[in-house]
Structure formats: structure tokens, C-alpha cells
Write an enzyme that holds these catalytic residues in place. Structure first.
Site, mmCIF file in Angstrom:
data_model
loop_
_atom_site.group_PDB
_atom_site.id
_atom_site.type_symbol
_atom_site.label_atom_id
_atom_site.label_comp_id
_atom_site.label_asym_id
_atom_site.label_seq_id
_atom_site.Cartn_x
_atom_site.Cartn_y
_atom_site.Cartn_z
ATOM 1 N N ARG A 12 0.853 -1.203 0.000
ATOM 2 C CA ARG A 12 0.000 0.000 0.000
ATOM 3 C C ARG A 12 0.879 1.239 0.000
ATOM 4 N NH1 ARG A 12 -3.127 1.708 4.065
ATOM 5 N NH2 ARG A 12 -2.368 0.341 5.725
ATOM 6 N N ILE A 14 3.233 4.359 -0.115
ATOM 7 C CA ILE A 14 4.589 4.562 -0.633
ATOM 8 C C ILE A 14 5.228 3.214 -0.973
ATOM 9 C CG2 ILE A 14 6.912 5.313 0.051
ATOM 10 C CD1 ILE A 14 5.545 7.516 1.748
ATOM 11 N N TYR A 147 6.437 9.055 17.143
ATOM 12 C CA TYR A 147 6.799 8.909 15.722
ATOM 13 C C TYR A 147 8.118 9.635 15.422
ATOM 14 C CZ TYR A 147 5.931 9.014 10.612
ATOM 15 O OH TYR A 147 6.007 8.873 9.249
ATOM 16 N N LYS A 151 11.477 7.855 14.101
ATOM 17 C CA LYS A 151 12.000 8.211 12.773
ATOM 18 C C LYS A 151 13.386 8.842 12.867
ATOM 19 C CE LYS A 151 8.660 6.698 10.157
ATOM 20 N NZ LYS A 151 8.921 5.618 9.188
ATOM 21 N N GLY A 178 8.738 14.082 2.886
ATOM 22 C CA GLY A 178 7.810 15.060 3.432
ATOM 23 C C GLY A 178 6.404 14.485 3.364
ATOM 24 N N TYR A 179 5.422 15.354 3.186
ATOM 25 C CA TYR A 179 4.023 14.894 3.181
ATOM 26 C C TYR A 179 3.674 14.305 1.814
ATOM 27 C CZ TYR A 179 3.385 16.791 7.772
ATOM 28 O OH TYR A 179 3.495 17.005 9.126
#
Ligand code: NAP
Length: 241
Positions: A12, A14, A147, A151, A178-179
Site C-alpha cells: 500500500r 509509498i 513517531y 523516525k 515530506g508529506y
């Protein structure tokens, strides 16, 4: 011989874009997922890429799963540690469970997965390990102490492992997206995206999963051997550490 690539969370978002791009680039690809059988089946039907279900937060499940993938597809040359989750809330309301789930899935998984393949890569003197971190691991984010910590940990993991394996033909790099326009970001309320998120992105739009996949292919290539320990930001110009 085609190189073998394994993408966690590769069914799913990315990860799916990464799996498809690697296949199009000539790799033999396997994709893992955690629980969404319907999405995984649809991905498998559409792409012909084999899918495997296990929890990347479990060391034993990773050991058994990778053994199966290697038996089916071959020794893993390229590992993309992409699977990740969010459990957002302000730190003063965060539960131990929300902390542990995010740390174990987004950071523990790098140990659980990479530990299984590193000895084979060292023996074969070739490997590409590509970790998917986040802009929020670089700059911190409100409501994401768990998170951001995980990360940021992905980046430290990458730098140290790169040093240990630099002489052995193995590169270890991290991408900080990024987003990106996936279900993870679509879960953010639309007005928050339009008022608070997109205005902060100089390119003035969300990124597409294929734009992360492109960076993975670049780092996975046989002739990318001089790039190791690096953090590649793919964020529309939003932030540079
Ligand atoms: N989207 C963004 O804007 C953005 C930005 C920066 C970084 N990232 C990072 O990029 C990565 C992919 O994000 P995405 O937006 O594509 O996420 P997504 O659409 O929610 O997909 C997540 C994938 O990871 C799998 N997964 C989650 N927990 C797992 C577990 N415990 N064991 C095995 N697989 C698990 C999911 O499996 P199921 O399908 O079975 O649930 C799914 O395939 C994540 O590490 C995320 O933190 C995303």
C-alpha cells in the site's frame, strides 16, 4: 541474474509504489504487509508481486518470514524498510501502548528485519539497505513524540550501520519523505491539510508515492556504491536538516 528486493509495507501507499518501481526496474520483488489482506490481494493481482504477511515489530516473525521469502525468491540483495504507523496524540496524553507500538513498528523493525539479512549480504559482499524515515524525524512534530523519536532513530541506525559495512559492498541510506499523498496523510483532516500543511510546502502540493520510489531506485542501483550513510530528503523543499 536479477537482484532480489524485499519491501516491508510494500502493498500500500509509498511501499506499493516502491515495489512496482523496483519490478519495473528489473528487480525480483517481494512485498510484506501487516494485516490488510484485501489491499494485499488486490496489489498482488494487479502487479504479480508475491506478498507475505507478518508483523515487522516481531523479531521471530521477521526471521521466519524472511526465511520463507529467501526460499521462494532468493537471497535478498535490497531491503527497503518502509512499513510504518502513526499513533498521534499529545505526549501528556500518550499511553505506553501508543509509544511502544510506534517505536517497535517504526524503529524496532529496522533491527528485526535488517539483522536477518545482514550476514548474507556481508558474505555475498553486496547489499542495499534503504530505510524510510520522515521529515518529522528530522524536525519534530506536534502530537508525534513517539513517531518523531522512532523516525530520528532510523537516521541514527542508518549512519552507524553504514559505517560498519562500508568496506563490504553494502550501502545503508535513509530517505526522509515530506508529506506524501497516501492513506496515512489522507487521515489528516482536509482543512488541516489545506490550511496548515500545504502552505508550508514550497512546491505547494503533496508529494506522490512514485516520487519516493524514484529515490529508492536511485539508492538501490549497483552503481550507487559510493552513497552510504546519507539522508535523502524528498519533501518539496519544506525542510533541510
Ligand atoms: N505518507 C507520508 O506522508 C509519509 C511521510 C513521511 C514518511 N512516511 C513513512 O513512509 C512509510 C510508508 O507510509 P505510507 O504513507 O505509505 O503508509 P500506509 O499507506 O499506511 O502503508 C503502510 C504499510 O505498512 C504496513 N505495515 C504497517 N504496520 C505494519 C506491521 N506492524 N507489520 C508489517 N507491515 C506493517 C501496512 O500493512 P497493511 O496494509 O497490512 O496495513 C502497509 O502496507 C512509513 O514508514 C511512514 O512513516 C510517510
Amino acid at each position: 541474474m536479477a537482484r532480489v528486493a524485499l519491501v516491508t509495507g510494500g502493498t500500500r501507499g509509498i511501499g506499493a509504489a516502491i515495489s512496482k518501481a523496483l519490478k519495473a526496474g528489473g528487480y525480483k520483488v517481494a512485498a510484506t504487509y501487516g494485516g490488510n489482506d484485501a489491499a494485499a490481494q488486490k496489489f498482488k493481482d494487479e502487479t504479480g508481486i508475491p506478498v507475505y504477511k507478518w508483523d515487522v515489530a516481531s523479531f521471530d516473525a521477521c526471521a521466519a518470514g524472511i526465511k520463507q521469502v529467501e526460499a521462494d525468491v532468493g537471497p535478498i540483495d535490497v531491503l527497503v524498510n518502509n512499513a510504518g504507523i502513526t499513533r498521534d496524540t499529545a505526549f501528556h496524553k500518550m499511553t505506553l501502548q501508543q509509544w511502544n507500538e510506534v517505536i517497535n513498528t517504526n524503529l524496532g523493525s529496522l533491527f528485526n528485519m535488517t539483522r536477518q539479512v545482514i550476514e548474507g549480504m556481508r558474505a555475498r559482499k553486496f547489499g542495499r539497505i534503504i530505510n524510510i524515515s520522515s521529515i518529522n524525524g528530522q524536525k519534530g512534530q506536534f502530537g508525534q513524540v513517539n513517531y518523531s523519536a522512532a523516525k530520528a532513530g532510523d537516521i541514527g541506525f542508518t549512519k552507524a550501520l553504514a559505517l560498519e559495512n562500508a568496506k563490504g559492498g553494502i550501502t545503508v541510506n535513509v530517505i526522509a519523505p515530506g508529506y506524501i499523498n497516501t492513506e496515512m496523510v489522507q487521515a489528516v483532516p482536509k482543512d488541516v491539510l489545506e490550511k496548515n500543511v500545504i502552505p508550508q510546502i514550497p512546491v505547494n502540493r503533496l508529494g506522490e508515492p512514485e516520487e519516493i520510489a524514484r529515490a529508492v531506485l536511485f539508492l538501490a542501483a549497483d552503481d550507487a556504491g559510493f552513497i552510504t550513510g546519507s539522508t535523502l530528503t524528498v519533501n518539496g523543499g519544506q525542510y533541510h536538516a
